[in-house]
Design a protein around this motif. Structure first.
Motif, PDB file in Angstrom:
ATOM      1  N   ILE A   1       0.614  -0.840   0.021  1.00 59.61           N
ATOM      2  CA  ILE A   1       0.056   0.125  -0.038  1.00 59.61           C
ATOM      3  C   ILE A   1       1.032   1.299  -0.170  1.00 59.61           C
ATOM      4  N   VAL A   2       1.878   1.390   0.843  1.00 56.61           N
ATOM      5  CA  VAL A   2       2.846   2.328   0.974  1.00 56.61           C
ATOM      6  C   VAL A   2       3.406   2.481  -0.671  1.00 56.61           C
ATOM      7  N   ALA A   3       3.981   1.527  -0.995  1.00 57.08           N
ATOM      8  CA  ALA A   3       4.614   1.703  -2.525  1.00 57.08           C
ATOM      9  C   ALA A   3       3.725   2.225  -3.516  1.00 57.08           C
ATOM     10  N   GLY A   4       2.627   1.361  -3.591  1.00 56.98           N
ATOM     11  CA  GLY A   4       1.493   1.691  -4.473  1.00 56.98           C
ATOM     12  C   GLY A   4       0.979   3.091  -4.348  1.00 56.98           C
ATOM     13  N   SER A   5       0.858   3.458  -3.177  1.00 60.90           N
ATOM     14  CA  SER A   5       0.241   4.915  -3.156  1.00 60.90           C
ATOM     15  C   SER A   5       1.364   5.842  -3.542  1.00 60.90           C
ATOM     16  N   LEU A   6       2.503   5.973  -3.139  1.00 63.43           N
ATOM     17  CA  LEU A   6       3.390   6.758  -3.723  1.00 63.43           C
ATOM     18  C   LEU A   6       3.521   6.669  -5.204  1.00 63.43           C
ATOM     19  N   VAL A   7       3.409   5.516  -5.696  1.00 62.64           N
ATOM     20  CA  VAL A   7       3.609   5.389  -7.355  1.00 62.64           C
ATOM     21  C   VAL A   7       2.400   6.085  -7.841  1.00 62.64           C
ATOM     22  N   GLY A   8       1.410   5.722  -7.353  1.00 63.78           N
ATOM     23  CA  GLY A   8      -0.050   6.403  -7.824  1.00 63.78           C
ATOM     24  C   GLY A   8      -0.068   7.892  -7.666  1.00 63.78           C
ATOM     25  N   THR A   9       0.497   8.202  -6.644  1.00 62.50           N
ATOM     26  CA  THR A   9       0.310   9.769  -6.424  1.00 62.50           C
ATOM     27  C   THR A   9       1.545  10.424  -7.459  1.00 62.50           C
ATOM     28  N   ALA A  10       2.470   9.859  -7.473  1.00 59.43           N
ATOM     29  CA  ALA A  10       3.435  10.655  -8.421  1.00 59.43           C
ATOM     30  C   ALA A  10       2.858  10.570  -9.898  1.00 59.43           C
ATOM     31  N   ALA A  11       2.433   9.360 -10.162  1.00 62.38           N
ATOM     32  CA  ALA A  11       1.944   9.314 -11.692  1.00 62.38           C
ATOM     33  C   ALA A  11       0.584  10.134 -11.912  1.00 62.38           C
ATOM     34  N   GLY A  12      -0.217  10.390 -10.984  1.00 58.57           N
ATOM     35  CA  GLY A  12      -1.514  11.044 -11.030  1.00 58.57           C
ATOM     36  C   GLY A  12      -1.191  12.544 -10.875  1.00 58.57           C
ATOM     37  N   PHE A  13      -0.236  12.912 -10.115  1.00 57.09           N
ATOM     38  CA  PHE A  13      -0.089  14.201  -9.535  1.00 57.09           C
ATOM     39  C   PHE A  13       0.647  14.926 -10.836  1.00 57.09           C
ATOM     40  N   ALA A  14       1.724  14.140 -11.115  1.00 61.80           N
ATOM     41  CA  ALA A  14       2.781  14.596 -12.184  1.00 61.80           C
ATOM     42  C   ALA A  14       2.193  14.781 -13.487  1.00 61.80           C
ATOM     43  N   SER A  15       1.354  13.739 -13.871  1.00 63.16           N
ATOM     44  CA  SER A  15       0.862  13.414 -15.306  1.00 63.16           C
ATOM     45  C   SER A  15       1.834  13.482 -16.267  1.00 63.16           C
TER      46      SER A  15
ATOM     47  N   ILE B   1       2.509  19.528  -1.742  1.00 63.38           N
ATOM     48  CA  ILE B   1       0.939  19.303  -1.902  1.00 63.38           C
ATOM     49  C   ILE B   1       0.486  17.880  -2.074  1.00 63.38           C
ATOM     50  N   ALA B   2       1.329  17.283  -2.941  1.00 62.17           N
ATOM     51  CA  ALA B   2       0.859  15.838  -3.366  1.00 62.17           C
ATOM     52  C   ALA B   2       0.769  15.217  -2.083  1.00 62.17           C
ATOM     53  N   LEU B   3       1.696  15.102  -1.080  1.00 60.61           N
ATOM     54  CA  LEU B   3       2.042  14.501  -0.090  1.00 60.61           C
ATOM     55  C   LEU B   3       1.153  14.767   1.232  1.00 60.61           C
ATOM     56  N   ARG B   4       0.861  15.997   1.184  1.00 65.32           N
ATOM     57  CA  ARG B   4       0.040  16.571   2.393  1.00 65.32           C
ATOM     58  C   ARG B   4      -1.309  16.859   2.409  1.00 65.32           C
ATOM     59  N   GLU B   5      -1.643  17.332   1.056  1.00 65.30           N
ATOM     60  CA  GLU B   5      -2.851  17.672   0.854  1.00 65.30           C
ATOM     61  C   GLU B   5      -3.673  16.544   0.076  1.00 65.30           C
ATOM     62  N   VAL B   6      -3.020  16.235  -1.046  1.00 66.81           N
ATOM     63  CA  VAL B   6      -3.838  15.154  -1.966  1.00 66.81           C
ATOM     64  C   VAL B   6      -3.995  13.641  -1.554  1.00 66.81           C
ATOM     65  N   LEU B   7      -2.511  13.102  -1.214  1.00 69.53           N
ATOM     66  CA  LEU B   7      -2.599  11.631  -0.903  1.00 69.53           C
ATOM     67  C   LEU B   7      -3.524  11.302   0.255  1.00 69.53           C
ATOM     68  N   PRO B   8      -3.411  12.061   1.341  1.00 67.43           N
ATOM     69  CA  PRO B   8      -4.409  11.794   2.347  1.00 67.43           C
ATOM     70  C   PRO B   8      -5.827  11.501   2.048  1.00 67.43           C
ATOM     71  N   ASN B   9      -6.230  12.426   0.929  1.00 63.49           N
ATOM     72  CA  ASN B   9      -7.753  12.377   0.613  1.00 63.49           C
ATOM     73  C   ASN B   9      -7.787  11.208  -0.299  1.00 63.49           C
ATOM     74  N   ALA B  10      -6.976  10.643  -0.957  1.00 66.16           N
ATOM     75  CA  ALA B  10      -6.943   9.544  -1.761  1.00 66.16           C
ATOM     76  C   ALA B  10      -6.865   8.221  -1.176  1.00 66.16           C
ATOM     77  N   LEU B  11      -6.225   8.135   0.204  1.00 62.56           N
ATOM     78  CA  LEU B  11      -5.956   6.777   0.953  1.00 62.56           C
ATOM     79  C   LEU B  11      -7.207   5.826   1.104  1.00 62.56           C
ATOM     80  N   PRO B  12      -8.480   6.352   1.468  1.00 58.93           N
ATOM     81  CA  PRO B  12      -9.608   5.739   1.810  1.00 58.93           C
ATOM     82  C   PRO B  12      -9.877   4.382   1.053  1.00 58.93           C
TER      83      PRO B  12
END
Length: 275
Positions: free
Chosen positions: A88-102, A181-192
């Motif tokens: 979950i940690v690895a997948g969340s970081l990869v997904g966040t980087a992919a979705g936020f950076a585009s 922004i990605a780690l503090r604002e966006v990722l916590p809202n995408a975790l559930p």
């Protein structure tokens, strides 16, 4: 309300009872069976309920089956939770980087995710453990290596939706760094929704760990249910209990985790539909 709906689901309660029993077994194993579960405890191949100091009998080497069952629960639970956390940690970081950076970053990371998804998780774990050698840490890493893609895709889909919201734009205006922004604002809202996959990953990890141990690729210094099933295979006709008992424990554990997952999903879906 979600908890109330969960508690009113017979399947969810049954799953919670099984998972709770597994957790209790893992916690009390060193208290009830402080000796090494791999040590000889009695006469070899003692049938169950013949010697009350060894309620479930002994295996071919005279090791206590009940002690192995309890200590095997510790291994299964440790592997399941550790592998799920790492995935979950690895997948969340990869997904966040992919979705936020585009852009190019998104394309590269998603093609890597596609490449990992084309290989079945068990085969990937089998190859990794065969190369790296059997140990508990290696098994956890091997399972996580094949399980991170699901959380990555879900995290990316959530990030693509969240990154255009007003609070993200506000964070950009006040000068926050994109990584912050990605780690503090966006990722916590995408975790559930990502965390909803945890029980599925735990169940899969328990099965993969048992399969690797059955093939002799588990940690040789730990008792595992897969190893116990493999140990009983040689005397399956004369002492079937050696494989049946850990096999039942394995099936019940996976079933319990699955029922809990279904209960949580059902309760959450009911809440969303009512809202």
């Amino acid at each position: 309300m979600t908890l109330r709906r969960f508690l009113h689901s017979p399947e969810a309660l049954a799953g919670a009872a099984i998972v709770s029993a597994l957790a209790v077994m893992a916690l009390v194993a060193p208290l009830l069976f402080p000796a090494d579960p791999l040590s000889i405890a009695g006469r070899p191949l003692t049938p169950p309920f013949q010697d009350w100091s060894l309620p479930l009998g002994t295996d071919r080497l005279g090791r206590d089956v009940l002690a192995g069952l309890f200590h095997g629960a510790r291994t299964s639970l440790a592997v399941g939770l550790a592998a799920a956390s790492a995935a979950i940690v690895a997948g969340s970081l990869v997904g966040t980087a992919a979705g936020f950076a585009s852009g190019l970053t998104d394309d590269v990371l998603m093609r890597i995710t596609d490449a990992f998804q084309t290989v079945p998780g068990f085969l990937l774990a089998l190859a990794f453990v065969s190369v790296a050698g059997p140990s508990l840490a290696t098994v956890v890493g091997a399972i996580a290596l094949g399980a991170w893609t699901g959380p990555a895709r879900i995290a990316r889909a959530e990030i693509l939706s969240i990154r255009e919201r007003d609070f993200v734009a506000g964070a950009r205006i006040v000068g926050m760094h994109p990584v912050e922004i990605a780690l503090r604002e966006v990722l916590p809202n995408a975790l559930p929704p990502v965390l909803a996959l945890s029980s599925v990953i735990v169940a899969g990890a328990i099965l993969i760990e048992a399969s690797l141990s059955f093939l002799g690729l588990g940690d040789p210094n730990r008792v595992t249910w897969g190893g116990m099933i493999a140990e009983g295979r040689a005397v399956l006709r004369s002492a079937p209990f050696l494989s049946i008992i850990p096999g039942i424990a394995l099936v019940l554990s996976v079933l319990g985790v699955y029922l809990v997952s279904e209960g949580v999903v059902e309760a959450s879906a009911t809440r969303r539909s009512l809202s």
